[in-house]
Design a protein around this motif. Structure first.
Motif: not given
Length: 415
Positions: A265, A269-270, A295
């Motif tokens: 995760e 996210a990045r 995302l």
């Protein structure tokens, strides 16, 4: 007498002399086979073009057409596989163990051929050459039953190889191809105890399960490839993208290609958008879980059945996981025990992954596409075994042998 029985009997008779051939005789024959493939590549490609045309007319997928297609480079690779087999040590006759008993008996355990190997496979005609080379090098006769989609290609390849074998010490009858496209020919092979010593299925899940569930002849099970790559929190972005895209898109039709990418995760996210962009460039359709789709909105929904599907195509599942534990749990549930990978800079996570994942091949920072006999240095391979008895992983020469005990005495009797 059916074609299957007739050709299996010829192979059985030829097998009786195969174990007596020297390494030099077998290697000389394999070099003749390699040269013949290159010399007659045009005729092979013409036969292959008939199969490709039939495939297009019948509407088979582009990925299956890719598996079926032959060109000069692929034929050259087939020939090179045979030459690599020549360079490999001959396992037949190797002494695996030797010991003396208190009563004076001297016992040796040696490698011997299996006998007659039956191989049932689908659309890839290169399997015809790989199987012939590996079986003949190990002193086995072989009965091949390829898929109907490659019938013209396989028939021409065997014709070329037979002509070459006629100039060698290996009997031509040691290499047989079943031409009947009827499923009954497969069903017949499954029950030929006494003529076929072992069966090896290569292909999709349904073919393999049919052989495993219905054969009375012993089976070495090769498995479907629902392979995973877990991208850990510490993974380097460039490396992760390179490995994941290669594992899926370099050749998606084969069993060691990735079907699901699991993304930590924090990494997701990045970097999930960048990873998804790389797959989009490679023309891969992404199917994500809820967290992945939040995302990257362009992903399709991954349905429950998708996680256990071997696509063999430009389709990939994407799942965001909380940590290594969740990744391991997902792999335990859906893996076919073929090839699994972790991309991480965290040594402890890598070691735990390599230790806990139950698969024939587990990778740290390398593409699952390397699960291959050629890449492992075995020359051509007979298949990837996902079972745990006899052989596991890419099956090279030693996997096509059995053992025999030789006992030397001086008049001993058992009291």
């Amino acid at each position: 007498m059916s074609e299957v029985v007739q050709k299996s009997k010829l192979a059985k008779q030829a097998a009786q002399s195969m174990g007596t051939l020297t390494t030099e005789q077998k290697n000389a024959a394999l070099l003749l086979l390699a040269d013949a493939l290159v010399t007659e590549q045009q005729a092979i490609m013409e036969a292959n073009s008939k199969d490709l045309q039939r495939g297009k007319e019948s509407g088979i997928s582009s990925s299956l057409l890719d598996r079926l297609a032959l060109n000069e480079s692929r034929i050259a690779a087939m020939a090179e596989g045979l030459r690599q087999i020549v360079e490999l040590p001959d396992p037949i006759g190797d002494t695996l163990d030797s010991f003396d008993r208190p009563n004076g008996l001297r016992i040796q355990k040696i490698r011997v051929p299996l006998g007659v190997i039956g191989i049932i496979y689908e659309a890839r005609p290169n399997v015809t050459v790989d199987a012939a080379g590996l079986c003949l090098k190990t002193g086995n006769a072989v009965v091949l039953r390829g898929g109907s989609s490659a019938l013209f290609s396989n028939e021409k390849i065997i014709e070329v190889l037979h002509r070459a074998l006629s100039r060698s010490s290996i009997p031509v009858d040691a290499l047989q191809l079943i031409l009947s496209p009827d499923r009954s020919s497969v069903d017949e092979m499954l029950k030929l105890n006494g003529l076929i010593d072992v069966l090896i299925p290569r292909g999709g899940h349904s073919l393999i399960q049919n052989v495993v569930n219905n054969a009375s002849v012993p089976v070495i099970e090769t498995g479907a490839g629902v392979c995973h790559t877990f991208i850990d929190e510490s993974a380097q972005l460039e490396m992760a993208i390179r490995i994941a895209v290669n594992a899926k898109a370099q050749r998606p039709s084969v069993c060691n290609s990735m079907e699901t990418v699991l993304v930590h995760e924090a990494f997701a996210a990045r970097h999930l958008s960048a990873l998804a962009g790389a797959f989009e460039t490679a023309r891969v359709e992404l199917r994500g879980d809820d967290r992945a789709r939040v995302l990257v909105h362009s992903m399709k929904v991954a349905e429950p059945a998708d996680w256990s599907t071997e696509y063999g195509d430009y389709i990939l599942n994407v799942k965001v996981v909380a940590d290594l534990d969740e990744a391991l749990a997902h792999i335990r549930q859906y893996s076919t025990m073929h090839s699994e990978c972790i991309v991480t800079e965290h040594t402890a996570n890598a070691e735990r992954f390599l230790q806990e994942v139950d698969a024939a091949a587990v990778y740290h920072n390398a593409s699952t596409r390397f699960t291959d006999g050629f890449e492992f240095g075995f020359g051509a391979e007979i298949g990837i075994s996902t079972q745990k008895l006899h052989a596991r992983g890419p099956m090279g020469l030693p996997a096509l042998t059995s053992t025999k005990y030789r006992i030397y005495g001086s008049g001993q009797i058992r009291e």
